[in-house]
Design a protein around this motif. Structure first.
Motif, mmCIF file in Angstrom:
data_model
loop_
_atom_site.group_PDB
_atom_site.id
_atom_site.type_symbol
_atom_site.label_atom_id
_atom_site.label_comp_id
_atom_site.label_asym_id
_atom_site.label_seq_id
_atom_site.Cartn_x
_atom_site.Cartn_y
_atom_site.Cartn_z
ATOM 1 N N LYS A 34 46.071 18.027 70.116
ATOM 2 C CA LYS A 34 45.570 16.754 70.368
ATOM 3 C C LYS A 34 46.322 15.423 69.731
ATOM 4 N N VAL A 35 46.667 14.572 70.693
ATOM 5 C CA VAL A 35 47.160 13.351 70.094
ATOM 6 C C VAL A 35 46.355 12.125 69.825
ATOM 7 N N VAL A 36 46.386 11.731 68.585
ATOM 8 C CA VAL A 36 45.333 10.879 68.181
ATOM 9 C C VAL A 36 46.307 9.329 67.735
ATOM 10 N N LEU A 37 45.638 8.376 68.372
ATOM 11 C CA LEU A 37 46.561 6.834 68.017
ATOM 12 C C LEU A 37 45.321 6.224 67.070
ATOM 13 N N ILE A 38 45.855 5.887 66.027
ATOM 14 C CA ILE A 38 44.975 4.916 65.128
ATOM 15 C C ILE A 38 45.619 3.654 64.819
ATOM 16 N N THR A 39 44.971 2.690 64.788
ATOM 17 C CA THR A 39 45.418 1.174 64.617
ATOM 18 C C THR A 39 44.791 0.827 63.197
ATOM 19 N N GLY A 40 45.579 0.026 62.604
ATOM 20 C CA GLY A 40 45.251 -0.365 61.312
ATOM 21 C C GLY A 40 45.239 0.816 60.264
ATOM 22 N N ALA A 41 46.236 1.732 60.387
ATOM 23 C CA ALA A 41 46.334 2.890 59.785
ATOM 24 C C ALA A 41 46.801 2.956 58.410
ATOM 25 N N SER A 42 47.314 1.564 57.994
ATOM 26 C CA SER A 42 48.309 1.493 56.710
ATOM 27 C C SER A 42 47.396 1.265 55.450
ATOM 28 N N SER A 43 46.056 1.055 55.876
ATOM 29 C CA SER A 43 44.994 1.097 54.365
ATOM 30 C C SER A 43 43.749 1.156 54.925
ATOM 31 N N GLY A 44 43.025 1.340 53.896
ATOM 32 C CA GLY A 44 41.303 1.356 53.950
ATOM 33 C C GLY A 44 40.943 2.439 54.907
ATOM 34 N N ILE A 45 39.949 2.257 55.756
ATOM 35 C CA ILE A 45 39.501 3.165 56.796
ATOM 36 C C ILE A 45 40.386 3.688 57.578
ATOM 37 N N GLN A 53 34.801 11.046 82.721
ATOM 38 C CA GLN A 53 34.727 12.057 81.611
ATOM 39 C C GLN A 53 35.558 11.686 80.496
ATOM 40 N N VAL A 54 35.466 10.071 80.463
ATOM 41 C CA VAL A 54 36.235 9.853 79.229
ATOM 42 C C VAL A 54 35.067 8.986 78.152
ATOM 43 N N ARG A 55 34.754 9.584 77.069
ATOM 44 C CA ARG A 55 33.874 9.225 76.185
ATOM 45 C C ARG A 55 34.314 7.885 75.446
ATOM 46 N N VAL A 56 33.270 6.787 75.109
ATOM 47 C CA VAL A 56 33.467 5.852 74.332
ATOM 48 C C VAL A 56 32.522 5.642 73.137
ATOM 49 N N ASN A 57 32.628 5.610 71.974
ATOM 50 C CA ASN A 57 31.663 5.295 71.094
ATOM 51 C C ASN A 57 32.293 4.440 69.973
ATOM 52 N N ALA A 58 31.373 4.175 69.095
ATOM 53 C CA ALA A 58 31.806 3.396 67.836
ATOM 54 C C ALA A 58 31.135 3.719 66.722
ATOM 55 N N VAL A 59 31.771 3.467 65.357
ATOM 56 C CA VAL A 59 31.018 3.493 64.095
ATOM 57 C C VAL A 59 30.936 2.155 63.404
ATOM 58 N N SER A 60 29.718 1.964 63.002
ATOM 59 C CA SER A 60 29.245 0.446 62.425
ATOM 60 C C SER A 60 29.398 0.608 60.950
ATOM 61 N N PRO A 61 30.198 0.541 59.980
ATOM 62 C CA PRO A 61 30.072 0.542 58.727
ATOM 63 C C PRO A 61 29.482 -0.402 58.025
ATOM 64 N N GLY A 62 28.545 -0.007 57.078
ATOM 65 C CA GLY A 62 28.236 -1.198 56.061
ATOM 66 C C GLY A 62 29.307 -1.593 55.171
ATOM 67 N N VAL A 63 28.886 -1.812 53.788
ATOM 68 C CA VAL A 63 29.985 -2.305 52.926
ATOM 69 C C VAL A 63 30.552 -0.927 52.440
ATOM 70 N N ILE A 64 32.049 -0.920 52.724
ATOM 71 C CA ILE A 64 32.819 0.157 52.359
ATOM 72 C C ILE A 64 33.883 -0.458 51.449
ATOM 73 N N VAL A 65 34.096 0.440 50.343
ATOM 74 C CA VAL A 65 35.046 -0.088 49.433
ATOM 75 C C VAL A 65 36.588 0.051 49.871
ATOM 76 N N THR A 66 36.906 -0.994 50.169
ATOM 77 C CA THR A 66 38.277 -1.260 50.753
ATOM 78 C C THR A 66 39.023 -2.499 50.317
ATOM 79 N N SER A 67 40.001 -2.901 50.632
ATOM 80 C CA SER A 67 40.270 -4.293 50.548
ATOM 81 C C SER A 67 39.997 -5.331 51.599
ATOM 82 N N LEU A 68 39.055 -4.954 52.692
ATOM 83 C CA LEU A 68 38.734 -6.041 53.580
ATOM 84 C C LEU A 68 38.065 -7.279 52.909
ATOM 85 N N GLN A 69 37.121 -7.199 52.181
ATOM 86 C CA GLN A 69 36.765 -8.344 51.789
ATOM 87 C C GLN A 69 37.636 -9.219 50.758
#
Length: 257
Positions: free
Chosen positions: A7-18, A177-193
């Motif tokens: 499987k080929v998976v494309l991830i954006t914002g892949a340089s840090s955090g989540i 047959q293409v599924r679309v979902n989301a995750v909705s994180p709370g406060v996660i320990v990253t550099s976002l804030q």
């Protein structure tokens, strides 16, 4: 069924955090990875870590998701190397502090360009390839998209847009047959804030306060979000679409008292 060999998976914002943790999770599960981010050095380190975990070298494409040329090149590069796309993880995002009394149109545009417009654009360009593989999309939203919080107005609005985007696109692509979902994180320990404006002292206080705002009594870890993303992208969730899963220690269910 939680494996992505072939499987080929494309991830954006892949340089840090989540995004970085999600890349490593998919690498361990055998995926071929396409990783993008703005920080050249950080993205290279993530790619190297992924390669150690799987022996497969990820394709890295450095760039800003606000740049339409970068988004076009990202998809073209992925298809050129792997000839298909199975999973899109729309993770890249920014946070800005500000209320209606001290925000600006510049802040609004900046947050929406990254958190909404770039997701809209990349998804549009990825969909023809996902239709061919009957693949799926996982968007990274936030508890701020399903609950209201003061002081982060543009961010909350942008994540609310992602919640609706997820549901609408899920209905549009379900016949194919293409599924679309989301995750909705709370406060996660990253550099976002901290990137959003909190200094070290304010961030430490923020994490301490999070022990009282999350039912489980703590902020979350990036691995907990990455595992939820992998689940939604896997065949284990084959009958789930149009859903947003809170990964927030119960924060979305809480009320002030």
């Amino acid at each position: 069924m939680m494996e992505f060999v072939g499987k080929v998976v494309l991830i954006t914002g892949a340089s840090s955090g989540i995004g970085a943790e999600t890349a490593q999770t998919f690498a361990k599960l055998g995926a071929d990875l396409v990783l993008t981010g703005r920080n050249v050095g950080a993205l290279k380190k993530v790619a190297e870590s992924c390669q150690k975990a799987s022996t497969k070298e990820p394709l890295t494409v450095v760039g800003n998701m606000e740049d339409e040329g970068h988004v076009k090149n990202l998809i073209e590069s992925a298809i050129k190397k792997f000839n298909k796309l199975d999973v899109l993880v729309n993770n890249a995002g920014i946070m800005e502090l500000g209320s209606i009394e001290n925000t600006s149109l510049e802040q609004y545009d900046k947050v929406f360009n990254v958190n909404v417009r770039s997701v809209y654009n990349l998804t549009m360009q990825a969909v023809p390839h996902l239709v061919k593989t009957k693949g799926n999309i996982v968007n990274v939203s936030s508890v701020c998209g399903i609950r209201a919080f003061p002081g982060v107005l543009s961010y909350c609005m942008s994540k609310s847009a992602i919640e609706q985007f997820t549901k609408c696109v899920a209905l549009e692509l379900a016949p194919k047959q293409v599924r679309v979902n989301a995750v909705s994180p709370g406060v996660i320990v990253t550099s976002l804030q901290r990137r959003g404006g909190l200094d070290d002292a304010a961030y430490a206080a923020f994490l301490e306060h999070s022990k009282t705002t999350h039912a489980l009594g703590r902020p979350g870890e990036v691995s907990e979000v990455a595992n939820a993303i992998a689940f939604l992208a896997s065949d284990l969730s084959s009958f789930i679409t149009g859903s947003s899963i809170p990964v927030d220690g119960g924060r979305h269910a809480m009320c002030p008292r």
